[in-house]
Design an enzyme around this catalytic site. Structure first.
Site, mmCIF file in Angstrom:
data_model
loop_
_atom_site.group_PDB
_atom_site.id
_atom_site.type_symbol
_atom_site.label_atom_id
_atom_site.label_comp_id
_atom_site.label_asym_id
_atom_site.label_seq_id
_atom_site.Cartn_x
_atom_site.Cartn_y
_atom_site.Cartn_z
ATOM 1 N N LYS A 70 0.833 -1.197 0.000
ATOM 2 C CA LYS A 70 0.000 0.000 0.000
ATOM 3 C C LYS A 70 0.870 1.249 0.000
ATOM 4 C CE LYS A 70 -3.899 2.020 2.601
ATOM 5 N NZ LYS A 70 -4.813 1.823 3.745
ATOM 6 N N SER A 128 -10.133 0.038 6.550
ATOM 7 C CA SER A 128 -9.456 0.149 5.264
ATOM 8 C C SER A 128 -8.842 -1.136 4.746
ATOM 9 C CB SER A 128 -8.377 1.234 5.318
ATOM 10 O OG SER A 128 -8.973 2.502 5.415
ATOM 11 N N SER A 183 -9.396 2.128 2.350
ATOM 12 C CA SER A 183 -8.414 2.792 1.517
ATOM 13 C C SER A 183 -7.363 1.861 0.934
ATOM 14 C CB SER A 183 -7.723 3.897 2.336
ATOM 15 O OG SER A 183 -6.983 3.353 3.414
#
Length: 449
Positions: free
Chosen positions: A78, A176, A152
């Site tokens: 990420k 997320s 996210s």
């Protein structure tokens, strides 16, 4: 010819350790799939093609290759965690395009275990929202490309669901990991506070954000979590755990939000699995306070306000600027931690009676993929809250929570349930998820070809 795309991390690592394949061959196959299909999916901000191949060769030459738990396994990271030699943009034009000098500790642990970082994945700006889009790209659900992958950690989830990597690294501050995992048919676990090093942004959203794995199987999620966790972070299950008491709830923690039929059905059917395995399963509602929504939004916005302090607001999306502006008035209040303490104290008696809570992972499917970063703040807040109200309580308490695929939506995309446990119950949750997996197997990779 054996193909390694679509195989699990455990399978790949075993094959590399036994010299049935090489890290280069595995990485080349996954890079080829990314090159062919990611223009449709939007999982990656940047792909480390040459660096990944070089690092694959280096991994193949390691003297300790035969003992590496993730030998030669491609992994996506990420884009809010530092990868040496790459910039960390956090989905924004306001962040500096400067290569990181060192790996984040979780990335370093993955590499030490033999994994190869093939790229950094797309996130919404500053990892704020429940859909993933912005100046660096839009992450779509590989099972339904008309829909957002979620956020996210949307790019990381999309990468695994599309077969670009067998595992990915993400993090979870208000859902997320669990939101995109639920959308994309993946297994994930947000570990409890202190199990895995955090070090996410500036202050980990007051200690609510945790790093964790995204995988297609419980075995891979457990394997990756064991690599990421601190040496004493995971508590082994009791020798004779016997029957767990499992509470089943279909109630949204946020008032006024209803659970759609597919997610309610998934929970009812999933509840039958532990019941048949001998666990005690009952309908029971956690005593969520009416103030939970206000507590959640205060922490959510205040975390962004802290993260945005050093950035040029002119380079931020309008929705991010507004989110940070709202949060500035809450920073002092939430930093005391009293709201989180009060929620824990309210929910602790419930978890003294029940070992595990089973809920829907989402209230409904994700919004359509599109330019959400160009839309207003309130429209984003309402859309995110309407489909993902079930994850924030467990960031506020700091307790472990999982998303586990179960069933399908009318579109054919995956559905999912959530498992929540007491502090220190990560391995117990994974064991229960494995029962769901064994008795109700799910599909692994989206059919993009």
């Amino acid at each position: 010819m054996t193909t390694w795309v679509g195989r699990t991390a455990a399978d790949i690592a075993a094959a590399v350790r036994e010299k049935r394949t090489t890290p280069r061959q595995v990485v080349e196959e996954h890079l080829a799939r990314i090159a062919r299909l990611d223009t449709r999916v939007g999982a990656f901000r940047t792909v480390r093609t040459e660096a990944a191949l070089t690092e694959a060769d280096e991994a193949g030459a390691r003297a300790d290759l035969a003992g590496l738990p993730l030998a030669g396994v491609p992994v996506a990271v990420k884009d809010n965690l530092a990868v040496r030699g790459e910039s960390t943009r956090v989905g924004s034009a306001a962040t500096p395009d400067i290569p990181a000098a060192e790996d984040h500790v979780t990335v370093a642990r993955l590499r030490a275990a033999g994994a190869i970082v093939v790229g950094l994945t797309n996130v919404p700006e500053l990892c704020v929202f429940g859909t993933t889009e912005g100046v660096h790209g839009t992450a779509r659900n590989p099972w339904d490309l008309t829909r957002s992958a979620g956020g996210s950690s949307g790019g990381s989830a999309a990468a695994v669901a599309a077969g670009f990597t067998p595992i990915a690294l993400g993090n979870d501050g208000m859902g997320s990991l669990r939101i995109p995992a639920a959308n994309c048919g993946l297994v994930t676990i947000k570990p409890g506070h202190g199990v895995v090093p955090a070090g996410i942004s500036d202050g980990d959203w007051f200690g609510m954000s945790e790093n964790g794995p995204l995988a297609t199987t419980v075995e891979d999620a457990r394997l990756m979590l064991q690599v990421l966790a601190d040496p004493d972070g995971l508590r082994p299950p009791a020798e004779s755990p016997g029957s767990h008491k499992i509470a089943v709830s279909l109630r949204s923690p946020l008032a006024g939000i209803t659970i759609s039929k597919p997610y309610g059905t998934a929970v009812r059917e999933a509840a039958g699995v532990p019941a048949r395995a001998g666990h005690t399963v009952r309908r029971a509602e956690p005593p969520y306070p009416m103030s939970l929504g206000a507590t959640a939004i205060a922490h959510w916005t205040a975390g962004t306000a802290v993260d945005a302090r050093a950035l040029d607001p002119r380079l931020l999306n309008r929705r991010t600027r507004t989110h940070a502006a709202v949060g500035r008035r809450f920073v002092t209040r939430v930093s005391h931690g009293r709201g989180r303490d009060a929620l824990r104290h309210r929910l602790e008696p419930f978890f003294a009676e029940y070992d595990v809570l089973l809920t829907p992972a989402l209230a409904r499917r994700s919004p359509k993929a599109g330019p959400w970063h160009e839309r207003g703040w309130l429209r984003n807040i309402l859309a995110d809250s309407a489909y993902s109200p079930l994850t924030p309580p467990w960031n506020l308490t700091g307790w472990p929570a999982m998303a586990v695929p179960f069933g399908t939506l009318p579109s054919g995309a995956p559905c999912a349930v959530q498992l929540v446990g007491r502090p220190g119950s990560e391995l117990q949750l994974l064991a229960l998820a494995e029962q769901l997996e064994n008795l109700h197997p799910w599909r692994r990779t989206a059919p993009l070809d």
